[in-house]
Design an enzyme around this catalytic site. Structure first.
Site, short mmCIF file in Angstrom:
data_model
loop_
_atom_site.label_atom_id
_atom_site.label_comp_id
_atom_site.label_asym_id
_atom_site.label_seq_id
_atom_site.Cartn_x
_atom_site.Cartn_y
_atom_site.Cartn_z
N TYR A 113 0.82 -1.21 0.00
CA TYR A 113 0.00 0.00 0.00
C TYR A 113 0.85 1.26 0.00
CZ TYR A 113 -3.41 3.49 1.13
OH TYR A 113 -4.21 4.60 1.07
N TRP A 115 1.00 5.73 -1.60
CA TRP A 115 0.63 6.72 -2.61
C TRP A 115 1.66 6.87 -3.72
CZ3 TRP A 115 -2.72 11.41 -3.02
CH2 TRP A 115 -3.98 11.17 -2.48
#
Ligand code: MGD
Ligand code: MGD
Ligand code: MO
Length: 751
Positions: A113, A115
């Protein structure tokens, strides 16, 4: 090398900006002219890109390489050997092959996970997922840290994916400006957060819209422990964190008993109201959820709740809820209860009325832009079906085989031998980092790609230095944004950094599936291929894009996809004819009672929205020992932990500032600027007291983003709130992060 200054525009999660380069250095950044309120985040970019914390060369942890048991418990405390690329790639490929042969692809966690960076082709997560897919698959992760609880509950209530609702079923800013009279904002709407959006936001509009709302006399009510969660000028109801559901129930009770419920809407468009009503009135549990009941929980006076109910029922009202409210224990209930409250007001489907989630959370929410599909690096199919709810990473690593519940399913955690992370920083983003530290001692091997020596990179066994977007060519585009960017390569890779694509391609070559991974394309060929595909797909839509060379020449284009026609009033069709345009729920209506959820048999939820006191809040017994509620919002000066190294260099900037009310500071003999220790039973960090009336008494706010760095006694010296937060799922429904359910105490430290 020349001394000539070059300037080109690029884009990022925080928007477009102009980059000034001198030879191979980024020397400065400037605003993108068309952006009405550019983000200041690019200011730190020149220092960050060339920072001493960049990973220079492939690095392998000494204990992993040299010791039979791989010294797994030395992760985070070991030193690294720098190796030539070829050697490091050989070692990584051999290890991947070994783990796959001995334990199968279902022993690899590639959820990874994070950004990462903007840019459609070099998106790190797309790269690692494609690579692991062609290698035979991996254990993936579901949903996001941002909205996992919402992603679980919203389909039960509205019958659609939460992200669909977020993008396509929200009132646009212009619709709100023209129609809304009362804007009731749980958790506020904060321009600090709408600075960013996944993939970019070119026009920063939120502040501008609030000026417009002010001009039009729209009443704005900020329900949040921090006054700064909404642009100045709003009324402030300083709610006790974690109690919004109780507050909403109090308002609902006032609506119900004041005969202010829109019965026609309830009857025509919802199901299960009667079940909920019994609970609301206390018929099922003996507790009427009156405004007085709510007031002693949420800290807002009963009369205020009654007045609010009357205002909401008598004016066009939009209820908005920040994403942060569902990053808390039983966060699902808050989102469901907000929908129920909006249904009781009966304005769902009317322009500027109803419910909206995530305004301000990211820049793309509420804008009137046609959402174009495409321009993504294809990830292929994952042959392994095993997954975890994204925030259950430490649970998974610590408890292989252990059962857990998730959204009606009984599941078991997989047995993970190798963790592959590319584009995220779990030692920034996960809760209870001391627990994650233990969890990270479990796998046999951890591989990380990173541009910087983050706390996560420092806990990996094999570390590959990755380029930043400024060191490679890409195409930039984002949902909710009308711009398309050519992102030029502005400088050569720093140190020996390589693109994630190149690293994966080299591994694929060694593992025998290069053709499947690359399809024989170079980076340039991929960019051209993806762009041409996108161009062809959009032709029938009447969008005539220039060819790739022309895009490169122009640097960016503003596509004709912005305008009111691209933002229809949400749920208007459903409102017009609920039989012809039913929702995707079992009943086709908004589910105030969900039979599906009732059948899960979870005692935290009987099948309709309800209030349960969280384990940690100001009303808990634990508050006697740890009397301050910690909220850990997103940082205003950067994106998560990205480029933190440049901020940390500013004298006095670290440890991070923790906002505290003057009364709480006084009780602890703290002055503004004092060095403090923030602690609870899980851990401790240092911070600097920022004494301010902008925060409610009993609440402290420490933003995320500091790079974890613990000293000998285990205290984090930088001010990372996640050494304090709790690592339990929101509930069995969503199993999301419950970071906001955290109590702490603070003491002053001598300097
Ligand atoms: N207490 C608390 N914790 C929270 C939250 C909270 O509200 N409170 N919020 C949560 C939320 S909503 C989120 S989204 C997460 C965010 O957590 P993350 O998404 O993990 O945070 P980032 O700092 O964006 O991490 C991205 C990493 O990718 C690296 N990177 C950038 N570009 C590239 C690239 O091209 N290649 C590679 N290989 N790496 C790259 C960056 O250097 C950075 O280390 O945090 C969560 N954690
Ligand atoms: N500048 C910048 N912007 C960002 C990000 C970033 O890192 N930097 N990250 C992006 C990401 S990934 C996400 S998910 C979004 C997150 O967007 P949000 O989740 O909306 O934002 P947060 O900043 O976590 O929290 C907003 C506010 O909620 C309030 N709050 C906390 N708990 C409670 C509560 O129980 N009740 C009420 N009423 N209020 C509460 C806090 O005061 C906090 O300031 O932001 C995005 N925007
Ligand atoms: Mo997020």
């Amino acid at each position: 090398m020349t001394n000539k200054i070059d300037t080109r525009v690029t884009t990022s999660h925080w928007g477009a900006f102009r980059v000034l380069t001198e030879g191979n250095r980024i020397v400065a950044t400037e605003n993108f002219a068309a952006d009405p309120q550019p983000s200041r985040i690019p200011d730190i970019l020149p220092a960050a890109v060339h920072h001493k914390t960049r990973i220079a060369r492939p690095s392998i942890r000494r204990g992993w390489l040299e010791q039979a048991n791989r010294a797994r418990d030395r992760r985070g405390r070991d030193d690294y050997l720098e190796l030539p690329w070829d050697e490091a790639l050989d070692i990584a490929a051999a290890e991947l092959k070994r783990v796959i042969a001995e334990h199968g692809n279902e022993s690899i966690f590639g959820g990874s996970y994070g950004w990462a960076s903007a840019g459609r082709f070099h998106h790190a997560l797309g790269q690692v997922h494609r690579f692991l897919n062609v290698s035979g698959g991996y254990v993936s992760s579901l949903a996001s840290y941002s909205t996992a609880a919402a992603q679980a509950i919203i389909p039960h209530v509205f019958g659609m994916h939460f992200l669909k609702l977020s993008w396509a079923f929200q009132n646009s800013w212009p619709t709100i400006a023209q129609n809304t009279k009362t804007l009731v904002m749980f958790g506020g709407i904060n321009p600090k957060n709408s600075q960013v959006s996944m993939g970019g936001v070119t026009h920063h509009e939120t502040d501008g819209w609030f000026k417009e709302f002010d001009k039009r006399g729209i009443r704005r009510i900020n329900i949040s422990p921090q006054i700064t969660d909404t642009p100045a000028g709003a009324e402030w109801l300083a709610v006790i964190p974690g109690t919004d559901t109780a507050m909403m129930l109090g308002i609902a009770h006032a609506l119900e008993t004041g005969d202010l419920v829109e019965r026609q809407f309830i009857e025509g468009y919802t199901t299960g109201y009667e079940r909920f009503r019994s609970y609301l009135l206390g018929e099922t549990d003996g507790i009427a959820k009156t405004p007085a009941w709510a007031a002693q929980i949420c800290g807002i006076e009963a009369n205020t709740l009654i007045n609010l109910a009357q205002t909401m029922a008598s004016t066009r009202t939009l209820i908005t809820v920040a994403w942060s409210l569902q990053r808390a224990q039983n966060g699902e209930q808050t989102f469901w209860m907000a929908a129920t409250l909006a249904a009781m007001l009966g304005q769902i489907g009317l322009p500027g009325g109803g419910i909206g989630y995530g305004y301000g959370a990211i820049g793309g929410v509420g804008v009137s832009v046609k959402r174009l599909e495409g321009l993504t690096f294809p990830q292929g199919e994952n042959p392994v079906s095993e997954f975890i709810p994204v925030a259950r990473i430490a649970d998974m690593l610590l408890n292989p085989g252990k059962p857990y519940d998730f959204n009606g399913q009984h599941r078991n955690y997989p047995d993970i031998r190798l963790v592959y992370w590319c584009g995220g920083n779990p030692f920034h983003h996960h809760q209870d980092l001391n627990r994650l530290e233990q969890a990270f001692c479990q796998p046999e091997t951890i591989i990380v790609h990173e541009p910087w020596w983050t706390a996560t990179a420092k806990r990996a066994d094999i570390v590959f230095p990755a380029t930043t977007p400024y060191e490679r060519e890409d195409i930039g585009r984002a949902m909710g944004d009308s711009y398309l960017f050519h992102m030029p390569r502005l400088i050569d890779p720093v140190g020996e950094a390589r693109d994630d694509y190149e690293i994966f391609n080299s591994l694929a070559q060694r593992m025998g599936f290069e053709q499947a991974f690359s399809e024989g394309r170079s980076v340039d060929q991929w960019l051209l291929h993806l762009y041409e595909e996108f161009r062809q797909e959009n032709l029938p839509e009447g969008i005539d894009l220039p060819d790739y060379d022309e895009l490169r020449r122009r640097n960016w284009i503003d596509l004709p996809v912005r305008g009111a026609q691209f933002a229809p009033v949400p749920f208007a069709e459903f409102r017009r004819d609920p039989e012809a345009s039913p929702l995707g729920t079992p009943s086709g209506r908004i589910e105030i009672f969900s039979q599906t959820i009732a059948q899960f048999g979870y005692d935290e939820c009987p099948g309709h929205p309800c209030w349960h006191a969280p384990d940690e809040w100001l009303g808990a017994d634990l508050a006697r020992e740890f009397p301050l509620h910690l909220v850990s919002p997103q940082p205003g000066d950067k994106l998560h932990s990205q480029m933190e190294c440049a901020l940390a260099d500013i004298p006095g900037a670290r440890p991070s500032a923790i906002e505290i009310n003057p009364a709480d500071a006084h009780e602890r003999r703290l002055n503004d600027g004092d060095l403090v220790k923030v602690f609870n039973a899980r851990g401790a960090c240092r911070a600097r007291a920022h004494v301010s009336n902008d925060i409610r008494r009993g609440v402290v706010a420490l933003p995320t983003g500091a790079w974890l760095d613990t000293c000998d006694d285990g205290t984090d010296t930088q001010g990372n709130p996640n050494i304090l937060t709790r690592d339990l799922g929101t509930s069995r429904i969503g199993q999301g992060s419950s970071a906001h359910t955290t109590l702490v105490e603070i003491v002053g430290l001598a300097e």
